[in-house]
Design an enzyme around this catalytic site. Structure first.
Site, PDB file in Angstrom:
ATOM      1  N   ASP A  30      -1.952  -5.291   1.381  1.00  0.00           N
ATOM      2  CA  ASP A  30      -0.944  -4.972   2.394  1.00  0.00           C
ATOM      3  C   ASP A  30      -1.109  -3.575   3.001  1.00  0.00           C
ATOM      4  O   ASP A  30      -1.214  -2.576   2.272  1.00  0.00           O
ATOM      5  CB  ASP A  30       0.462  -5.105   1.795  1.00  0.00           C
ATOM      6  CG  ASP A  30       0.839  -6.567   1.601  1.00  0.00           C
ATOM      7  OD1 ASP A  30       0.332  -7.423   2.352  1.00  0.00           O
ATOM      8  OD2 ASP A  30       1.623  -6.851   0.677  1.00  0.00           O
TER       9      ASP A  30
ATOM     10  N   HIS B  79      -4.670 -10.670  -1.308  1.00  0.00           N
ATOM     11  CA  HIS B  79      -3.997 -11.971  -1.284  1.00  0.00           C
ATOM     12  C   HIS B  79      -4.193 -12.624   0.080  1.00  0.00           C
ATOM     13  O   HIS B  79      -4.586 -11.975   1.055  1.00  0.00           O
ATOM     14  CB  HIS B  79      -2.514 -11.851  -1.648  1.00  0.00           C
ATOM     15  CG  HIS B  79      -1.746 -10.939  -0.743  1.00  0.00           C
ATOM     16  ND1 HIS B  79      -1.821  -9.567  -0.831  1.00  0.00           N
ATOM     17  CD2 HIS B  79      -0.888 -11.201   0.269  1.00  0.00           C
ATOM     18  CE1 HIS B  79      -1.042  -9.021   0.094  1.00  0.00           C
ATOM     19  NE2 HIS B  79      -0.463  -9.989   0.784  1.00  0.00           N
TER      20      HIS B  79
HETATM   21  C1  SIN Z   1       1.989 -11.375   2.902  1.00  0.00           C
HETATM   22  O1  SIN Z   1       0.795 -11.162   3.104  1.00  0.00           O
HETATM   23  O2  SIN Z   1       2.743 -10.480   2.581  1.00  0.00           O
HETATM   24  C2  SIN Z   1       2.551 -12.771   3.047  1.00  0.00           C
HETATM   25  C3  SIN Z   1       2.166 -13.630   1.912  1.00  0.00           C
HETATM   26  C4  SIN Z   1       2.775 -15.002   1.996  1.00  0.00           C
HETATM   27  O3  SIN Z   1       3.523 -15.295   2.925  1.00  0.00           O
HETATM   28  O4  SIN Z   1       2.508 -15.801   1.087  1.00  0.00           O
END
Ligand code: SIN
Length: 285
Positions: A105, A261
């Protein structure tokens, strides 16, 4: 709820654990806080199910772990400037979803958030899972030769592909249900080390990602691309990842210092709504 009732169960070999026995709507006592923080640092991402949180209790929980991080470019929830509502409506089809693509992030900030807390308010009956990858394993599984070459190297991070004047949201390709305000600030560049040392675990982690890392310091983008592509493909090998199937009321808390992620965009025609806070971090070293 006391510390003794907490259980932590790994969900994959690489990272990720589900924590039971904690009611996150209540203030955490010292023992519970220590157990949750310990699980967070050990497993990189932790999951809680069946939690009933309001924006206020979500923020109180987040605040236990540190001050709120910045929320640049994205319009936040009315009355809650610390919360981003991550929404994709059923009508939002064939758009890029927020958080789609492997990333850590806001790594383009000078002090990217140390962690994020994402709470599921509305989940599709199938799809919309999120993947995480361990940047500890990604680093540790490199050859000694490549580790040495990366030591001391810095990379340029920028939000420009998403939030810049020519970025995804400026060109109308982003999800419609969220208001994102691209700007020249989105084109700004910041340097971070390619290998960072986690301040709590002391372990080394690869710190590049597929969305915000643009090139190596002193290298052109064309020169950087092959090695960045290699590192990114290596870093997201299936055995370095875990996958979480959301349920309404689930909360994930991940460590942006040692994970990437990726929100999977496979539920066109269905609604998904999540609330996200971030915890302020330090300048990566
Ligand atoms: C994000 O990258 O903060 C969103 C992750 C998600 O919506 O699963």
């Amino acid at each position: 709820m006391g510390h003794n009732s907490i259980e932590v169960r790994k969900i994959a070999g690489a990272l990720g654990a589900e924590v039971t026995g904690v009611d996150l709507s209540q203030p955490l006592d010292d023992d519970t806080y220590a157990a949750v923080r310990g699980a967070f640092v050990e497993h990189g991402v932790i999951f809680f199910r069946d939690q009933v949180l309001t924006p206020e209790t979500h923020k109180r929980l987040s605040r236990c772990f540190g001050p709120f991080g910045e929320t640049p470019f994205v319009k936040t929830m009315p009355g809650h400037p610390e919360i981003i509502a991550v929404i994709k409506e059923a009508s939002d089809v064939k758009t890029h979803n927020f958080g789609g693509g492997w990333h850590s992030d806001f790594s383009f900030l000078e002090r990217p958030p140390l962690g994020s807390l994402l709470y599921a308010r509305d989940v599709p009956p199938y799809g919309g899972d999120t993947l995480w990858a361990s940047m500890y394993l990604a680093y540790e599984e490199l050859s000694d030769g490549l580790k040495q070459s990366l030591e001391g190297l810095k990379a340029v991070h920028s939000g420009r592909r998403s939030y810049g004047t020519q970025g995804l949201f400026a060109s109308g390709g982003g999800v419609k249900a969220m208001t994102v305000v691209p700007s020249e600030a989105g084109d700004a560049e910041i340097l971070h080390p390619v290998v960072r040392t986690h301040p709590e675990s002391g372990r080394k982690a690869l710190y590049i990602n597929g969305v915000y890392t643009i090139r190596f310091e002193g290298w052109t983008e064309a020169e950087s691309k092959p090695l960045l592509d290699y590192l990114q493909a290596h870093a997201t090998r299936p055995e370095f990842t875990c996958r979480f199937r959301w349920s309404k009321g689930a909360l994930a808390m991940w460590d942006n210092r040692c994970t990437q992620h990726n929100a999977i965009n496979d539920y066109d025609g269905q609604r998904r709504e999540m609330h996200r806070t971030t915890i302020e971090g330090e300048r990566p070293v």
